[in-house]
Design an enzyme around this catalytic site. Structure first.
Site, short mmCIF file in Angstrom:
data_model
loop_
_atom_site.label_atom_id
_atom_site.label_comp_id
_atom_site.label_asym_id
_atom_site.label_seq_id
_atom_site.Cartn_x
_atom_site.Cartn_y
_atom_site.Cartn_z
N LYS A 95 2.32 -3.90 6.61
CA LYS A 95 2.59 -3.92 5.19
C LYS A 95 4.06 -3.55 5.08
CE LYS A 95 -1.40 -4.39 3.52
NZ LYS A 95 -2.03 -5.52 2.72
N TYR A 97 -1.42 -0.96 11.16
CA TYR A 97 -1.93 -1.42 9.65
C TYR A 97 -0.55 -1.17 8.75
CZ TYR A 97 -3.63 -1.25 4.97
OH TYR A 97 -3.44 -1.36 3.61
N SER A 141 0.85 -1.16 0.08
CA SER A 141 -0.05 -0.01 0.01
C SER A 141 0.93 1.23 0.10
CB SER A 141 -0.74 -0.13 1.21
OG SER A 141 -1.41 1.20 1.39
C1 UD1 Z 1 -6.63 5.43 4.00
C2 UD1 Z 1 -5.52 4.76 4.87
C3 UD1 Z 1 -4.51 3.94 4.37
C4 UD1 Z 1 -5.22 2.77 3.58
C5 UD1 Z 1 -6.06 3.29 2.49
C6 UD1 Z 1 -6.78 2.04 1.88
C7 UD1 Z 1 -5.84 6.45 6.78
C8 UD1 Z 1 -5.11 7.66 7.39
N1 UD1 Z 1 -5.23 5.85 5.54
O1 UD1 Z 1 -5.91 6.07 2.95
O2 UD1 Z 1 -3.88 3.57 5.31
O3 UD1 Z 1 -4.05 2.23 2.77
O4 UD1 Z 1 -7.21 4.04 3.22
O5 UD1 Z 1 -7.57 2.68 0.72
O6 UD1 Z 1 -7.00 5.87 7.16
N2 UD1 Z 1 -12.27 11.36 3.60
C9 UD1 Z 1 -13.09 12.42 4.12
N3 UD1 Z 1 -14.37 11.93 4.66
C10 UD1 Z 1 -14.51 10.52 4.57
C11 UD1 Z 1 -13.62 9.74 4.35
C12 UD1 Z 1 -12.25 10.21 3.95
O7 UD1 Z 1 -12.97 13.66 3.77
O8 UD1 Z 1 -15.63 10.07 5.29
C13 UD1 Z 1 -10.79 12.34 3.11
C14 UD1 Z 1 -9.68 11.91 3.60
O9 UD1 Z 1 -9.28 12.81 4.79
C15 UD1 Z 1 -8.59 11.79 2.50
C16 UD1 Z 1 -9.54 11.27 1.33
O10 UD1 Z 1 -10.82 11.62 2.08
O11 UD1 Z 1 -8.34 13.16 2.24
C17 UD1 Z 1 -9.14 9.91 1.16
O12 UD1 Z 1 -9.51 8.94 2.24
P1 UD1 Z 1 -9.51 7.44 2.25
O13 UD1 Z 1 -10.53 7.12 1.48
O14 UD1 Z 1 -9.62 6.95 3.85
O15 UD1 Z 1 -7.93 7.21 2.13
P2 UD1 Z 1 -6.73 7.45 2.58
O16 UD1 Z 1 -6.65 8.43 3.70
O17 UD1 Z 1 -5.83 7.89 1.25
#
Ligand code: UD1
Length: 344
Positions: free
Chosen positions: A159, A155, A131
């Site tokens: 990895k 997590y 990842s």
């Molecule tokens: C997350 C995990 C990462 C994992 C990946 C799997 C964290 C900190 N990181 O990555 O370890 O490998 O998922 O796909 O959890 N967001 C919102 N609202 C939400 C959900 C997310 O605003 O309800 C934003 C987050 O702040 C981020 C973006 O959307 O900027 C993407 O978030 P997410 O889909 O959770 O992925 P990652 O954070 O990149």
């Protein structure tokens, strides 16, 4: 599909899950024999039934936990596998912080059991599901494979540690052929709308959350932070269509047999999209705006993360072909036609 190779017998651990089920579909379509190992902890055998319906081919399914070392070894004894694609693992960041022992036990020990059986039975071609999380909250973008790793939660550390284990293994024994694939943000679904992501409980990731809001299961998306140093203030990520991701694995599987050693490839598009851009694109795909509200930043989130995918292009001839609009269209088709996922 550009990556046609000789027929192989492939073990897919975690093959009933989101990425795994799309991978199994692509392997069957490419003419391979597939055996799926899955403990169904966070997945449904219904996904494999639908893969069979889509391909007209049957993937063998063994309900088994990688922590059952005896069972895993018996599986290798009774099958002549050519290679393994290893997806099985726990993957929720927040849960890993609360339950580190469970994460280390499941992900690390499970992988060690798998490797011991592979080694014992002379199966030394492995594609590992890593990842972009291994880069931690790096401020430098794009992310390149040679950058130092610095995962920031249990997590992510599983990895990173599995990458270390596999690197040591490749250094000790040159008969191993190992690909470490660092996924950016996998989203979307097979274009049929029959298989897709079906998270248990409240989705942690952005796309499944947005999709559940669009389908009416949740009220609105909480946007975690609008004061990041990005063009619209929201977090930027590199979203990759799950079918492009699966194609990257096929390309790696094609490359490995003639290349011993340990290889690291980013699988991403090389382009960043902000949270607001994703919400807008999903609303366009669904034909209705997706309600959202701003909330504080989520601890541990980087402002910007996107891949330099040029190594995968140079070595594997692989790059992404589906843009954000198509990711949202396919994700929406799956969610709309299966509002409650695999639970009818
Ligand atoms: C997350 C995990 C990462 C994992 C990946 C799997 C964290 C900190 N990181 O990555 O370890 O490998 O998922 O796909 O959890 N967001 C919102 N609202 C939400 C959900 C997310 O605003 O309800 C934003 C987050 O702040 C981020 C973006 O959307 O900027 C993407 O978030 P997410 O889909 O959770 O992925 P990652 O954070 O990149």
């Amino acid at each position: 599909m550009a990556y046609m190779l000789g027929c192989m017998k492939v073990l897919v651990t975690g093959g009933a899950g989101y990425i795994g089920s799309h991978m199994v579909l692509c392997l069957l379509e490419a003419g391979h024999d597939v055996v799926v190992l899955d403990n169904l902890a966070n997945s449904s055998a219904e996904s494999l039934r639908r893969v069979e319906e889509l391909t007209g081919k049957h993937p063998d399914f063994v309900e088994l936990d990688l922590l059952d070392a005896t069972g895993v070894d018996r599986l290798f004894e009774t099958n002549g596998f050519d290679s393994v694609i290893h997806f099985a693992g726990l993957k929720a960041v927040g849960e890993s912080v609360a339950q580190p022992l469970r994460y280390y036990q499941n992900n690390i020990v499970g992988t060690l059991n798998l490797l011991a059986s592979m080694d014992k039975h002379g199966v030394r071609t492995l594609v590992f599901s890593s990842s972009a999380t291994v880069y931690g909250a790096s401020e430098e973008v794009p992310l390149i494979e040679k950058m130092p790793l610095d995962a920031t939660n249990p997590y992510g550390r599983t990895k990173e540690q599995i990458e270390d284990i596999l690197t040591d293994l490749g250094a000790a024994d040159s008969s191993w052929h190992i690909a470490l694939l660092r996924y950016f943000n996998p989203v979307g679904a097979h274009e049929s709308g029959r298989i897709g992501e079906d998270p248990t409980g409240v989705p942690n990731n952005l796309l499944p959350f947005v999709a559940q809001v669009a389908v009416g299961r949740r009220e609105k998306v909480m946007v975690f932070g609008n004061d990041y140093p990005t063009p619209d203030g929201t977090g930027v990520r590199d979203y990759i269509h799950v079918m492009d991701l699966a194609a990257g694995h096929l390309a790696a599987l094609d490359y490995l047999p003639s290349h011993p050693g340990v290889f690291r490839w980013n699988l991403g598009s090389g382009e960043g999209s902000s949270v607001l851009e994703v919400i807008q694109a999903f609303g366009d795909a669904a034909g209705k705006p997706v309600p959202f509200a701003f909330a504080p930043r989520r601890p541990g989130d980087a402002a910007v993360s996107y891949a330099d995918p040029s190594s995968a292009l140079a070595d594997l001839g692989w790059s992404t072909h589906r843009n954000l609009a198509q990711m949202c269209e396919d994700h929406w088709r799956w969610q709309r036609e299966n509002p409650n996922g695999y639970n009818a």
